[in-house]
Write a protein that holds these residues in place. Structure first.
Motif, mmCIF file in Angstrom:
data_model
loop_
_atom_site.group_PDB
_atom_site.id
_atom_site.type_symbol
_atom_site.label_atom_id
_atom_site.label_comp_id
_atom_site.label_asym_id
_atom_site.label_seq_id
_atom_site.Cartn_x
_atom_site.Cartn_y
_atom_site.Cartn_z
ATOM 1 N N UNK A 1 4.328 0.081 -6.988
ATOM 2 C CA UNK A 1 4.784 1.425 -7.344
ATOM 3 C C UNK A 1 4.239 1.819 -8.707
ATOM 4 N N UNK A 2 4.373 0.921 -9.677
ATOM 5 C CA UNK A 2 3.901 1.180 -11.039
ATOM 6 C C UNK A 2 2.376 1.271 -11.076
ATOM 7 N N UNK A 3 1.691 0.459 -10.268
ATOM 8 C CA UNK A 3 0.224 0.543 -10.207
ATOM 9 C C UNK A 3 -0.206 1.922 -9.721
ATOM 10 N N UNK A 4 0.502 2.443 -8.729
ATOM 11 C CA UNK A 4 0.207 3.798 -8.253
ATOM 12 C C UNK A 4 0.531 4.850 -9.293
ATOM 13 N N UNK A 5 1.666 4.683 -9.962
ATOM 14 C CA UNK A 5 2.061 5.623 -11.013
ATOM 15 C C UNK A 5 1.053 5.598 -12.162
ATOM 16 N N UNK A 6 0.531 4.412 -12.444
ATOM 17 C CA UNK A 6 -0.397 4.249 -13.567
ATOM 18 C C UNK A 6 -1.827 4.635 -13.247
ATOM 19 N N UNK A 7 -2.082 5.046 -12.020
ATOM 20 C CA UNK A 7 -3.422 5.499 -11.651
ATOM 21 C C UNK A 7 -4.440 4.390 -11.454
ATOM 22 N N UNK A 8 -3.998 3.190 -11.114
ATOM 23 C CA UNK A 8 -4.945 2.106 -10.846
ATOM 24 C C UNK A 8 -5.861 2.535 -9.704
ATOM 25 N N UNK A 9 -7.154 2.322 -9.834
ATOM 26 C CA UNK A 9 -8.063 2.685 -8.737
ATOM 27 C C UNK A 9 -7.694 1.955 -7.446
ATOM 28 N N UNK A 10 -7.743 2.668 -6.345
ATOM 29 C CA UNK A 10 -7.324 2.140 -5.041
ATOM 30 C C UNK A 10 -8.061 0.853 -4.667
ATOM 31 N N UNK B 1 0.841 -1.202 0.000
ATOM 32 C CA UNK B 1 0.000 0.000 0.000
ATOM 33 C C UNK B 1 0.876 1.253 0.000
ATOM 34 N N UNK B 2 1.922 1.256 0.829
ATOM 35 C CA UNK B 2 2.806 2.430 0.870
ATOM 36 C C UNK B 2 3.523 2.611 -0.467
ATOM 37 N N UNK B 3 3.954 1.510 -1.073
ATOM 38 C CA UNK B 3 4.600 1.592 -2.388
ATOM 39 C C UNK B 3 3.639 2.158 -3.434
ATOM 40 N N UNK B 4 2.386 1.702 -3.385
ATOM 41 C CA UNK B 4 1.352 2.220 -4.286
ATOM 42 C C UNK B 4 1.188 3.722 -4.071
ATOM 43 N N UNK B 5 1.089 4.131 -2.816
ATOM 44 C CA UNK B 5 0.896 5.549 -2.490
ATOM 45 C C UNK B 5 2.074 6.383 -2.995
ATOM 46 N N UNK B 6 3.303 5.877 -2.798
ATOM 47 C CA UNK B 6 4.482 6.595 -3.279
ATOM 48 C C UNK B 6 4.406 6.759 -4.797
ATOM 49 N N UNK B 7 4.047 5.677 -5.495
ATOM 50 C CA UNK B 7 3.909 5.752 -6.947
ATOM 51 C C UNK B 7 2.829 6.731 -7.369
ATOM 52 N N UNK B 8 1.698 6.711 -6.663
ATOM 53 C CA UNK B 8 0.594 7.620 -6.978
ATOM 54 C C UNK B 8 0.984 9.069 -6.694
ATOM 55 N N UNK B 9 1.674 9.280 -5.606
ATOM 56 C CA UNK B 9 2.024 10.632 -5.167
ATOM 57 C C UNK B 9 3.121 11.257 -6.043
ATOM 58 N N UNK B 10 4.136 10.477 -6.368
ATOM 59 C CA UNK B 10 5.294 11.040 -7.054
ATOM 60 C C UNK B 10 5.353 10.718 -8.539
ATOM 61 N N UNK B 11 4.475 9.850 -8.985
ATOM 62 C CA UNK B 11 4.329 9.488 -10.395
ATOM 63 C C UNK B 11 5.675 9.286 -11.097
#
Length: 174
Positions: A133-142, A77-87
């Motif tokens: 990380x990539x899922x967050x960067x790619x905008x995958x729905x939470x 979850x934190x990795x996803x958030x980092x990816x989403x936040x910093x793209x």
């Protein structure tokens, strides 16, 4: 102190202080699932070893399974958030500056498999470090991410711990 020494110390701590088994499994799984850190911390091997302590001690399988699963869930979850936040600014950080193909391959994998890639990536060492990380960067729905995250973490934790926890007893004929 080498990684081998740290691993031996962690196993000795769990063997001697059963109450710490769940929290130690939580930390190990969190580190194993956290982007960047998971590339340098070999926690999966330690978790397998801790699973092997279950039949040799009074460690609760459910406790270490829960700690392992929860650590994995929160690390991803934190990795996803980092990816989403910093793209895409992440591509300018180590290890991606040194190994840009790692991020590119993970991105292609994610684009092809989506939520199934998040689920399956948990079981593939190199992808485990980067797919959230990539899922967050790619905008995958939470919600979609969390469904894959939680279900894969529960199975992954059991898969790491079960062979040691129950295989030793089976080999001993118990």
């Amino acid at each position: 102190m080498s990684l081998s020494d740290l691993g031996s110390s962690a196993l000795a701590l769990v063997r001697e202080h059963h109450a710490w088994a769940g929290p130690i499994c939580f930390v190990l799984a969190f580190l194993e699932s956290l982007a960047f850190v998971s590339l340098i911390v070999p926690s999966a091997v330690l978790l397998i070893g801790i699973g092997g302590l279950v039949p040799l001690s009074n460690i609760s399988f459910v406790e270490i399974w829960g700690g392992t699963a929860l650590g994995a869930i929160l690390g991803d979850w934190l990795s996803y958030w980092i990816g989403h936040r910093f793209e895409h600014r992440i591509s300018g950080l180590w290890p991606f500056t040194r190994y840009p193909e790692m991020l590119e391959k993970t991105h292609r994998f994610f684009e092809r498999w989506g939520v199934l890639g998040v689920f399956g990536g948990r079981f593939l060492g190199p992808l485990r470090a980067t797919i959230p990380l990539v899922a967050g960067m790619g905008g995958m729905p939470m919600l979609r991410f969390q469904i894959a995250n939680v279900t894969s973490a529960l199975l992954w934790a059991a898969g790491l711990l079960f062979p040691g926890a129950f295989g030793v007893a089976w080999l001993k004929g118990e």
